[in-house]
Design an enzyme around this catalytic site. Structure first.
Site, PDB file in Angstrom:
ATOM      1  N   TYR A   1     -12.509  -2.013  -3.284  1.00  0.00           N
ATOM      2  CA  TYR A   1     -12.802  -2.075  -1.937  1.00  0.00           C
ATOM      3  C   TYR A   1     -14.439  -2.118  -1.802  1.00  0.00           C
ATOM      4  O   TYR A   1     -15.159  -1.681  -0.926  1.00  0.00           O
ATOM      5  CB  TYR A   1     -12.199  -1.033  -1.028  1.00  0.00           C
ATOM      6  CG  TYR A   1     -10.615  -1.743  -0.719  1.00  0.00           C
ATOM      7  CD1 TYR A   1     -10.483  -2.639   0.183  1.00  0.00           C
ATOM      8  CD2 TYR A   1      -9.607  -0.886  -1.150  1.00  0.00           C
ATOM      9  CE1 TYR A   1      -9.320  -3.174   0.400  1.00  0.00           C
ATOM     10  CE2 TYR A   1      -8.434  -1.132  -0.863  1.00  0.00           C
ATOM     11  CZ  TYR A   1      -8.261  -2.577   0.082  1.00  0.00           C
ATOM     12  OH  TYR A   1      -7.022  -2.631   0.395  1.00  0.00           O
TER      13      TYR A   1
ATOM     14  N   ASN B   1      -1.832   0.215   6.708  1.00  0.00           N
ATOM     15  CA  ASN B   1      -1.344  -1.240   7.234  1.00  0.00           C
ATOM     16  C   ASN B   1      -0.709  -1.990   6.426  1.00  0.00           C
ATOM     17  O   ASN B   1      -0.587  -3.261   6.393  1.00  0.00           O
ATOM     18  CB  ASN B   1      -2.651  -1.998   7.760  1.00  0.00           C
ATOM     19  CG  ASN B   1      -3.632  -2.320   6.790  1.00  0.00           C
ATOM     20  OD1 ASN B   1      -3.462  -1.894   5.530  1.00  0.00           O
ATOM     21  ND2 ASN B   1      -4.751  -3.116   7.096  1.00  0.00           N
TER      22      ASN B   1
ATOM     23  N   LYS C   1       0.748  -1.054  -0.042  1.00  0.00           N
ATOM     24  CA  LYS C   1       0.061   0.141  -0.008  1.00  0.00           C
ATOM     25  C   LYS C   1       0.953   1.349  -0.120  1.00  0.00           C
ATOM     26  O   LYS C   1       2.223   1.196   0.362  1.00  0.00           O
ATOM     27  CB  LYS C   1      -0.987  -0.094   1.027  1.00  0.00           C
ATOM     28  CG  LYS C   1      -1.908  -1.183   1.144  1.00  0.00           C
ATOM     29  CD  LYS C   1      -2.920  -1.228   2.242  1.00  0.00           C
ATOM     30  CE  LYS C   1      -3.999  -2.311   1.981  1.00  0.00           C
ATOM     31  NZ  LYS C   1      -5.110  -2.238   3.236  1.00  0.00           N
TER      32      LYS C   1
ATOM     33  N   GLU D   1      -9.254 -10.678  -7.771  1.00  0.00           N
ATOM     34  CA  GLU D   1      -8.341  -9.556  -7.771  1.00  0.00           C
ATOM     35  C   GLU D   1      -7.077  -9.944  -8.375  1.00  0.00           C
ATOM     36  O   GLU D   1      -6.581  -8.732  -8.978  1.00  0.00           O
ATOM     37  CB  GLU D   1      -7.918  -9.446  -6.196  1.00  0.00           C
ATOM     38  CG  GLU D   1      -9.161  -9.245  -5.038  1.00  0.00           C
ATOM     39  CD  GLU D   1      -8.660  -9.295  -3.723  1.00  0.00           C
ATOM     40  OE1 GLU D   1      -9.553  -8.846  -3.064  1.00  0.00           O
ATOM     41  OE2 GLU D   1      -7.524  -9.537  -3.471  1.00  0.00           O
TER      42      GLU D   1
ATOM     43  N   HIS E   1      -2.073  -5.655   1.408  1.00  0.00           N
ATOM     44  CA  HIS E   1      -3.189  -6.373   1.280  1.00  0.00           C
ATOM     45  C   HIS E   1      -3.031  -7.948   1.033  1.00  0.00           C
ATOM     46  O   HIS E   1      -1.987  -8.236   0.427  1.00  0.00           O
ATOM     47  CB  HIS E   1      -3.962  -5.588   0.172  1.00  0.00           C
ATOM     48  CG  HIS E   1      -5.161  -6.536  -0.413  1.00  0.00           C
ATOM     49  ND1 HIS E   1      -6.429  -6.447   0.389  1.00  0.00           N
ATOM     50  CD2 HIS E   1      -5.269  -7.382  -1.379  1.00  0.00           C
ATOM     51  CE1 HIS E   1      -7.223  -7.100  -0.516  1.00  0.00           C
ATOM     52  NE2 HIS E   1      -6.479  -7.964  -1.500  1.00  0.00           N
TER      53      HIS E   1
END
Ligand code: IDP
Ligand code: MG
Length: 141
Positions: free
Chosen positions: A51, A114, A11, A128, A117
């Site tokens: 998302y 965080n 990320k 995905e 993913h």
């Protein structure tokens, strides 16, 4: 056990903090084979599609703004039991709750930032992988 693929995305915060190399190295050392890799930046609309399952959550806007705020590195990873093993390797969504030695425990800043993913099921992984690598069909088993 059958080989599986899972989709990961480093990320924006982890990219900004110069942690791409360390994270990819950790992923490879723990037995995942990188089958496809790209660095890209998500437009807000694309982040929102990725998302979509969280569209009604209070953190959705923050998540979409963050995920489109800078480049991400996304990859298809292959291994036996890849989906479940990779979720274990990244640790809990909240880095304060992530187990020692997990990627999120080491590299995440907070629940939004965080670090990484990982697909949450074989079905999500297929979806995905296709989302980011529509040009590669051979991995979509
Ligand atoms: P996961 O990434 O561990 O699968 P999800 O519940 O699917 O976690 O949430 C997707 C992403 O949304 C998380 O990785 C995190 O960046 C963000 N997120 C989830 N819950 C919260 C929250 O309570 N506050 C802020 N961001 C959150
Ligand atoms: Mg999830």
């Amino acid at each position: 056990m059958k080989k599986e693929v899972t989709l990961t995305m480093i990320k924006p915060f982890a990219v900004k903090e110069h942690n791409i190399g360390e994270i990819l190295s950790y992923i490879e050392r723990t037995g995942f084979h990188i089958r496809a890799l790209k660095m890209t930046q998500l437009a807000k609309e694309k982040a929102a599609i990725f998302y979509d399952e969280h569209k009604d959550k209070p953190f959705f806007n923050e998540l979409i703004n963050f995920m489109s705020s800078g480049p991400v590195v996304t990859a298809i990873l292959e291994k036996e039991n890849a989906v479940e093993d990779f979720r274990k390797l990244i640790g809990s969504t909240d880095p304060d709750k992530a187990a020692k030695g997990t990627i999120r425990r080491v590299f995440a800043k907070d629940k939004t930032r965080n670090a990484i993913h990982g697909s949450d099921s074989i079905e999500s992984a297929k979806k995905e992988c296709r989302f980011f690598f529509s040009e590669i069909e051979e991995f979509m088993y």
